[in-house]
Design a protein around this motif. Structure first.
Motif, PDB file in Angstrom:
ATOM      1  N   TYR A  49       1.008  -1.049  -0.218  1.00  0.00           N
ATOM      2  CA  TYR A  49      -0.196   0.236   0.038  1.00  0.00           C
ATOM      3  C   TYR A  49       0.621   1.230  -0.213  1.00  0.00           C
ATOM      4  CZ  TYR A  49      -4.320   3.012   0.851  1.00  0.00           C
ATOM      5  OH  TYR A  49      -4.660   4.179   0.979  1.00  0.00           O
ATOM      6  N   ASP A  50       0.282   2.181  -0.451  1.00  0.00           N
ATOM      7  CA  ASP A  50       1.207   3.427  -1.299  1.00  0.00           C
ATOM      8  C   ASP A  50       1.326   4.273  -0.009  1.00  0.00           C
ATOM      9  OD1 ASP A  50       3.168   2.506  -3.410  1.00  0.00           O
ATOM     10  OD2 ASP A  50       1.251   3.285  -4.937  1.00  0.00           O
ATOM     11  N   MET A  51       2.178   4.752   0.989  1.00  0.00           N
ATOM     12  CA  MET A  51       1.738   5.824   2.057  1.00  0.00           C
ATOM     13  C   MET A  51       2.564   6.617   1.169  1.00  0.00           C
ATOM     14  SD  MET A  51       3.970   3.727   5.494  1.00  0.00           S
ATOM     15  CE  MET A  51       5.208   3.743   4.390  1.00  0.00           C
ATOM     16  N   GLU A  52       1.741   7.935   1.831  1.00  0.00           N
ATOM     17  CA  GLU A  52       1.717   9.523   1.041  1.00  0.00           C
ATOM     18  C   GLU A  52       2.855  10.561   1.857  1.00  0.00           C
ATOM     19  OE1 GLU A  52       0.269  13.759  -0.583  1.00  0.00           O
ATOM     20  OE2 GLU A  52      -0.472  12.245   0.321  1.00  0.00           O
ATOM     21  N   TYR A  53       3.811  10.852   1.438  1.00  0.00           N
ATOM     22  CA  TYR A  53       4.983  11.721   2.507  1.00  0.00           C
ATOM     23  C   TYR A  53       5.121  12.694   1.594  1.00  0.00           C
ATOM     24  CZ  TYR A  53       8.682  13.801   4.447  1.00  0.00           C
ATOM     25  OH  TYR A  53       9.860  14.545   5.382  1.00  0.00           O
ATOM     26  N   ASN A  54       4.272  14.061   1.592  1.00  0.00           N
ATOM     27  CA  ASN A  54       4.615  15.560   1.361  1.00  0.00           C
ATOM     28  C   ASN A  54       4.548  15.554  -0.430  1.00  0.00           C
ATOM     29  OD1 ASN A  54       4.905  16.339   3.154  1.00  0.00           O
ATOM     30  ND2 ASN A  54       6.931  16.663   3.846  1.00  0.00           N
ATOM     31  N   GLY A  55       3.192  15.003  -0.724  1.00  0.00           N
ATOM     32  CA  GLY A  55       3.271  14.242  -2.177  1.00  0.00           C
ATOM     33  C   GLY A  55       4.473  13.167  -2.932  1.00  0.00           C
ATOM     34  N   ARG A  56       4.497  12.477  -2.551  1.00  0.00           N
ATOM     35  CA  ARG A  56       5.662  11.305  -2.605  1.00  0.00           C
ATOM     36  C   ARG A  56       4.902   9.870  -1.979  1.00  0.00           C
ATOM     37  NH1 ARG A  56       7.763  16.364  -2.567  1.00  0.00           N
ATOM     38  NH2 ARG A  56       9.374  16.854  -4.022  1.00  0.00           N
ATOM     39  N   MET A  57       5.323   9.341  -2.828  1.00  0.00           N
ATOM     40  CA  MET A  57       4.229   8.384  -2.843  1.00  0.00           C
ATOM     41  C   MET A  57       6.257   6.949  -2.172  1.00  0.00           C
ATOM     42  SD  MET A  57       2.012   8.326  -2.745  1.00  0.00           S
ATOM     43  CE  MET A  57      -0.091   9.001  -3.128  1.00  0.00           C
ATOM     44  N   PHE A  58       5.554   6.408  -1.018  1.00  0.00           N
ATOM     45  CA  PHE A  58       7.016   5.332  -0.027  1.00  0.00           C
ATOM     46  C   PHE A  58       5.573   3.757  -0.101  1.00  0.00           C
ATOM     47  CE2 PHE A  58       9.072   9.149   0.252  1.00  0.00           C
ATOM     48  CZ  PHE A  58       9.857   8.959   1.227  1.00  0.00           C
ATOM     49  N   PHE A 158       3.242   2.960  10.283  1.00  0.00           N
ATOM     50  CA  PHE A 158       3.848   4.273  10.682  1.00  0.00           C
ATOM     51  C   PHE A 158       2.626   5.351  10.392  1.00  0.00           C
ATOM     52  CE2 PHE A 158       5.806   1.114   8.243  1.00  0.00           C
ATOM     53  CZ  PHE A 158       7.171   1.327   7.829  1.00  0.00           C
ATOM     54  N   LEU A 159       3.959   6.603  11.536  1.00  0.00           N
ATOM     55  CA  LEU A 159       3.053   7.471  11.264  1.00  0.00           C
ATOM     56  C   LEU A 159       3.982   8.250  10.995  1.00  0.00           C
ATOM     57  CD1 LEU A 159       0.922  10.121  12.785  1.00  0.00           C
ATOM     58  CD2 LEU A 159       2.389   9.768  14.962  1.00  0.00           C
ATOM     59  N   VAL A 160       3.077   9.658   9.731  1.00  0.00           N
ATOM     60  CA  VAL A 160       3.964   9.755   8.591  1.00  0.00           C
ATOM     61  C   VAL A 160       2.803  11.292   8.905  1.00  0.00           C
ATOM     62  CG1 VAL A 160       4.774  10.830   6.653  1.00  0.00           C
ATOM     63  CG2 VAL A 160       4.034   8.225   7.373  1.00  0.00           C
ATOM     64  N   PRO A 161       3.842  12.546   9.618  1.00  0.00           N
ATOM     65  CA  PRO A 161       3.772  13.586   9.936  1.00  0.00           C
ATOM     66  C   PRO A 161       3.506  14.415   8.128  1.00  0.00           C
ATOM     67  CG  PRO A 161       4.647  13.059  11.485  1.00  0.00           C
ATOM     68  CD  PRO A 161       5.551  12.258  10.537  1.00  0.00           C
ATOM     69  N   GLN A 162       2.656  15.567   7.750  1.00  0.00           N
ATOM     70  CA  GLN A 162       2.899  16.244   6.349  1.00  0.00           C
ATOM     71  C   GLN A 162       3.159  17.665   7.009  1.00  0.00           C
ATOM     72  OE1 GLN A 162       3.007  14.516   3.826  1.00  0.00           O
ATOM     73  NE2 GLN A 162       1.878  12.469   4.667  1.00  0.00           N
ATOM     74  N   ALA A 163       4.340  17.697   6.772  1.00  0.00           N
ATOM     75  CA  ALA A 163       4.719  19.877   7.377  1.00  0.00           C
ATOM     76  C   ALA A 163       3.823  20.367   6.478  1.00  0.00           C
ATOM     77  CB  ALA A 163       5.801  19.616   6.900  1.00  0.00           C
ATOM     78  N   VAL A 164       3.730  21.822   7.190  1.00  0.00           N
ATOM     79  CA  VAL A 164       3.052  23.115   6.214  1.00  0.00           C
ATOM     80  C   VAL A 164       3.841  23.002   5.454  1.00  0.00           C
ATOM     81  CG1 VAL A 164       2.207  25.287   7.077  1.00  0.00           C
ATOM     82  CG2 VAL A 164       2.353  23.717   8.576  1.00  0.00           C
ATOM     83  N   ARG A 173       1.752  23.993   2.136  1.00  0.00           N
ATOM     84  CA  ARG A 173       0.670  22.895   1.875  1.00  0.00           C
ATOM     85  C   ARG A 173      -0.289  23.262   2.417  1.00  0.00           C
ATOM     86  NH1 ARG A 173       2.528  17.861  -0.028  1.00  0.00           N
ATOM     87  NH2 ARG A 173       1.379  16.902   2.253  1.00  0.00           N
ATOM     88  N   THR A 174      -1.261  22.997   1.957  1.00  0.00           N
ATOM     89  CA  THR A 174      -3.082  22.850   2.970  1.00  0.00           C
ATOM     90  C   THR A 174      -3.611  21.601   3.460  1.00  0.00           C
ATOM     91  OG1 THR A 174      -4.007  22.486   0.054  1.00  0.00           O
ATOM     92  CG2 THR A 174      -3.701  24.486   0.839  1.00  0.00           C
ATOM     93  N   ASP A 175      -2.985  20.136   3.034  1.00  0.00           N
ATOM     94  CA  ASP A 175      -3.012  18.997   3.091  1.00  0.00           C
ATOM     95  C   ASP A 175      -2.372  18.766   4.248  1.00  0.00           C
ATOM     96  OD1 ASP A 175      -1.335  19.162   1.326  1.00  0.00           O
ATOM     97  OD2 ASP A 175      -2.401  17.133   0.480  1.00  0.00           O
ATOM     98  N   ASN A 176      -2.337  19.039   5.149  1.00  0.00           N
ATOM     99  CA  ASN A 176      -1.064  18.700   6.068  1.00  0.00           C
ATOM    100  C   ASN A 176      -1.235  17.902   7.174  1.00  0.00           C
ATOM    101  OD1 ASN A 176      -2.310  20.806   7.346  1.00  0.00           O
ATOM    102  ND2 ASN A 176      -0.712  21.898   8.357  1.00  0.00           N
ATOM    103  N   LYS A 177      -2.137  17.005   7.360  1.00  0.00           N
ATOM    104  CA  LYS A 177      -2.881  15.979   8.163  1.00  0.00           C
ATOM    105  C   LYS A 177      -1.884  15.737   8.114  1.00  0.00           C
ATOM    106  CE  LYS A 177      -8.097  16.228   7.780  1.00  0.00           C
ATOM    107  NZ  LYS A 177      -9.012  16.229   7.896  1.00  0.00           N
TER     108      LYS A 177
END
Length: 212
Positions: A49-58, A158-164, A173-177
């Motif tokens: 499953y793809d995890m998003e980190y600041n617009g990139r996929m891991f 995996f807890l992946v914070p999204q930077a502002v 970024r506006t989607d910073n949840k």
């Protein structure tokens, strides 16, 4: 230590927020998504499953339970190994992903009287385009598990914070949840021996245990 303390503060804030805020649940074929005020939780039914980190996929590629029997056949040690695909991810993005990420593993096994016990992240290993996150019991921690680890429930989150602000592009970024990706596994029968993971990975795990 400073990073650990800040991360724990973030986690506590998220827990408090999600406990007070009503969440929206969306069930799909391979994931149950819970949307809260500050965090989106993806309860994964299967991998990858793809995890998003600041617009990139891991890609969260796999999560498996292993065990190792002591030389004297007296006890067993559990290992949970989560694998993330990093092939094609640039070094700067990998650096910030690692700085921001909080990852943790738990295991339950009634035979060994373990109830959602938190395991320590003993190492991470880059090999063949993947990053392996390895969880087990530190050798300095006493624990005598007489039974094997069949009939175990386990998970890695995996807890992946999204930077502002996106650190790579510098854009707001506006989607910073923050996003939390949780895979829950269960093994009812035979558990793989740790050596089955492959000689190179096994060697790095043993080397990290010697250091710890």
């Amino acid at each position: 230590m400073k990073k650990y303390i800040l991360t724990m503060v973030l986690i506590l804030e998220i827990i408090c927020a999600t406990g007070c805020m009503k969440t929206t649940v969306d069930t799909k074929e391979d994931v149950v998504v819970e949307v809260g005020d500050k965090i989106i939780t993806y309860n994964l039914k299967c991998l990858p499953y793809d995890m998003e980190y600041n617009g990139r996929m891991f890609q969260y590629s796999s999560c498996e339970l292993y065990q190792e029997e002591s030389d004297d056949k007296h006890c067993y040690i559990p290992y949970i190994v989560a694998k993330v695909k990093i092939d094609g991810i640039d070094d700067e993005t990998l650096h910030w992903f690692d700085e921001d990420l909080y990852v943790y593993g738990n295991i339950s096994n009634s035979k060994n009287q373990l109830n959602n016990k938190a395991l320590s992240k003993i190492c991470k290993i880059d090999n063949g385009g993947y990053r392996y996150y390895v969880f087990s019991q530190l050798l300095s921690v006493t624990g005598d598990y007489r039974c094997d680890f069949s009939e175990s429930a386990f998970n890695v989150s995996f807890l992946v914070p999204q930077a502002v602000t996106d650190r790579v592009t510098g854009k707001e970024r506006t989607d910073n949840k923050s996003s939390k990706y949780v895979y829950n596994g269960y093994l009812s029968t035979n558990v793989k021996d740790l050596k089955d993971i492959g000689e190179d990975i096994w060697y790095e795990i043993k080397r990290s245990e010697d250091i710890n």
